[in-house]
Design a protein around this motif. Structure first.
Motif, PDB file in Angstrom:
ATOM      1  N   VAL A  65      -7.020  -0.331  -1.426  1.00 29.35           N
ATOM      2  CA  VAL A  65      -6.070  -0.729  -0.295  1.00 29.35           C
ATOM      3  C   VAL A  65      -6.143  -2.108  -0.083  1.00 29.35           C
ATOM      4  CG1 VAL A  65      -6.320   1.489   0.801  1.00 29.35           C
ATOM      5  CG2 VAL A  65      -8.143  -0.249   1.417  1.00 29.35           C
ATOM      6  N   ARG A  68       2.228   1.819  -3.577  1.00 33.94           N
ATOM      7  CA  ARG A  68       1.067   2.539  -4.454  1.00 33.94           C
ATOM      8  C   ARG A  68       0.853   3.843  -4.172  1.00 33.94           C
ATOM      9  NH1 ARG A  68      -3.841  -2.043  -5.118  1.00 33.94           N
ATOM     10  NH2 ARG A  68      -4.260  -0.582  -6.815  1.00 33.94           N
ATOM     11  N   TRP A  83      -5.846   5.436   8.511  1.00 38.33           N
ATOM     12  CA  TRP A  83      -5.457   5.388   7.223  1.00 38.33           C
ATOM     13  C   TRP A  83      -5.684   6.902   6.319  1.00 38.33           C
ATOM     14  CZ3 TRP A  83      -2.388   2.815   3.867  1.00 38.33           C
ATOM     15  CH2 TRP A  83      -2.466   3.200   2.352  1.00 38.33           C
ATOM     16  N   ARG A 118       0.819  -1.266  -0.024  1.00 40.86           N
ATOM     17  CA  ARG A 118       0.020  -0.009   0.032  1.00 40.86           C
ATOM     18  C   ARG A 118       0.853   1.386  -0.157  1.00 40.86           C
ATOM     19  NH1 ARG A 118      -2.932  -0.562   5.066  1.00 40.86           N
ATOM     20  NH2 ARG A 118      -1.937  -2.512   5.509  1.00 40.86           N
TER      21      ARG A 118
END
Lengths: 178, 384
Positions: A176, A58, A105, A55
């Motif tokens: 995610v 990314r 997050w 993640r």
């Protein structure tokens, strides 16, 4: 932008409602295979976050951030809460997408969405929203998908709307989880 | 698209266009490009840390239109992907989770096993080197001496990270993790794979098959594990013996005796060491033992035998599939499938070769995308 609890429901709703999300919860294991040599069933009844380092990569790629960019500070400071592991201290990877994980997050994505590199890569929404979604999800994005995501933040002033939309895209399950 | 990747895809396009035999009649069911795209979409973040590029997606659509099958398209994509540097991070994370070792604590670097995995993949060395490397790899990826003080190294196994995190009485956890992680075997395992040590070489409590056989009063209640001690410990004994000279801090101790501490907990020897299964004091104190039926002088030789075994190849294929697809104990890769994949691998394969062979296997792809067929059937029924 400072994260406030009031923002979370909106972002969460956007993240979960976004058409981009394709991680359905089917509640079954898929068709049974005949004979053990024929294959196996891949569980599809749970959502599992991608490994933390995946993640993180990314986010770096989509926002076009340099490795040490301070926009990643909150993400890295909360790495273990977000699923990274340090077995030496008993931190096992927690890959469930819980309300708590989602809140952290989203908070970690705030500086990413506010970063200069993000704004440079995707200067204005909705014009560049399709490009952001394509970079995040790795597929062609239909115009009506862009329109649906954009409309979810209607009513907010421009900067805030950019931020909320960006947070929604980078918090969608398609980004995610697997 | 990265130039190297673009070149790989271009080359593969050329092969496909010039009639290499890759073209196959498209089977019924979901479109081959839909299968390949769905499958590769799932794999890309894990293997290469990114989503599929527009060029890659177009390439698949075009090849499918030419009649290429999903497994062939997947194999082509994976062959290009395994050259990307992120794969080394994949291997690192896979090994760290497999062994549950990462981070740093006290003076022990629990990153050493992951560092070695990253190095082996980055250098495209045989994957068995994670068990046979005679060096360790530091955080800067330079080769360093391992940290146990042993006169030998054995890849990830002879690191304090592994030895401390798996320290337990009779060295049972060190042995079971080694065989579980690298051979996918659990005790009792087939005697064809690992012949039991002769009963008379074991200490009394491990010789029993039944409650009536048990002559050691300390084992009279069987510790809640059943009474067929010899069934498992006839094999445990061989693998645990490799660790008899490593103490609970992971340090090598040439003065180990392997003898039960008369004042200590069962399974513990003196000075932070663990007891041997073997009854002969001369055998009990040294790391010479047996791996998969072969004699090995120490852990390094035992690990080398394991690393060259069919069991290792099958297990690594399974580990790769599990990690890449996020499988758990509810969805094990069937043994015949693992055997089939391992059979297609070259001798001493790299991690890259294992990834390509395992994840392009038609049955793996079919299993991972079975939901597409179910959806296609549902759509067909709706239309009718």
């Amino acid at each position: 932008m400072t994260f406030t609890p009031r923002v979370l429901p909106l972002v969460a709703a956007l993240a979960l409602a976004a058409p981009a999300c394709s991680g359905e919860i089917s509640g079954d294991f898929g068709p049974e295979q005949e004979g053990e040599q024929d294959g196996f069933a891949v569980p599809r009844d749970r959502i599992e976050l991608l490994p933390f380092h995946v993640r993180e990569q990314r986010v770096v790629d989509v926002a076009r951030l340099a490795a040490g960019d301070p926009a990643l500070d909150i993400l890295r400071a909360n790495a273990y809460e977000l699923g990274d592991h340090d077995y030496s201290t008993g931190q096992r990877p927690k890959l469930q997408w819980t309300a708590s994980t989602m809140a952290i997050w989203v908070k970690a994505m705030e500086p990413v969405c506010a970063s200069e590199s993000m704004r440079a890569a995707y200067p204005a929404f909705p014009d560049d929203l399709g490009a952001l979604m394509a970079a995040a999800y790795g597929r062609e994005i239909a115009d009506d998908e862009v329109a649906a995501v954009w409309s979810a933040t209607e009513g907010h002033e421009a900067d805030r709307r950019y931020q909320l939309t960006c947070l929604g895209v980078l918090s969608a399950l398609e980004f995610v989880a697997r | 698209m990265m130039p190297r990747l673009a070149a790989a895809f271009a080359a593969l396009s050329l092969i496909a266009c010039t009639g290499s035999g890759l073209e196959q009649e498209a089977p019924e069911g979901p479109a081959q490009d839909a299968i390949a795209l769905a499958y590769l979409d799932r794999l890309a973040p894990i293997l290469v840390g990114r989503v599929m590029s527009a060029d890659e997606r177009s390439w698949i659509t075009e090849r499918a239109a030419e009649g290429m099958s999903a497994p062939e398209m997947v194999r082509s994509a994976l062959t290009a992907w395994v050259d990307e540097p992120f794969l080394a991070e994949t291997a690192r994370d896979m090994v760290q989770n497999l062994l549950a070792v990462s981070g740093k604590r006290d003076d022990i670097n629990f990153e050493l096993p992951g560092n070695l995995a990253r190095h082996v993949v980055g250098q495209k060395l045989p994957w068995s080197e994670i068990l046979t490397a005679d060096y360790c790899v530091g955080d800067d990826l330079s080769q360093i001496e391992c940290d146990t003080g042993a006169p030998f190294a054995a890849g990830v196994l002879a690191t304090r990270a592994y030895l401390v995190s798996r320290a337990s009485r009779f060295n049972l956890t060190r042995a079971s993790t080694m065989m579980g992680a690298f051979a996918c075997q659990h005790y009792p395992m087939s005697e064809d794979l690992e012949p039991r040590l002769p009963r008379e070489r074991l200490i009394t409590m491990f010789r029993a098959d039944t409650p009536e056989d048990q002559e050691d009063p300390e084992a009279a209640d069987a510790f809640g594990n059943g009474f067929a001690c010899y069934s498992c410990h006839g094999q445990f004994s061989a693998h645990a013996q490799f660790f008899v000279r490593f103490d609970e801090t992971g340090m090598y101790r040439a003065d180990a005796t392997g003898i039960q501490d008369p004042e200590g907990e069962l399974g513990r020897s003196t000075a932070g060491l663990f007891a041997s299964h073997l009854v002969d004091p001369e055998e009990a104190k040294i790391g010479r033992s047996q791996m998969l039926g072969q004699t090995a002088e120490n852990l390094a030789e035992g690990a080398a035998i394991l690393g060259e075994s069919q069991a290792f190849l099958e297990c690594m294929a399974s580990n790769v599939v599990d990690y890449a697809l996020g499988l758990d104990e509810r969805s094990p890769v069937p043994r015949p499938l693992r055997t089939d994949i391992a059979g297609a691998l070259p001798a001493s394969p790299t991690f890259q070769q294992i990834v390509v062979e395992a994840l392009s296997h038609p049955t793996i792809i079919e299993s991972a995308t079975a939901y597409l067929a179910a959806e296609t059937d549902t759509d067909t029924e709706s239309e009718q």
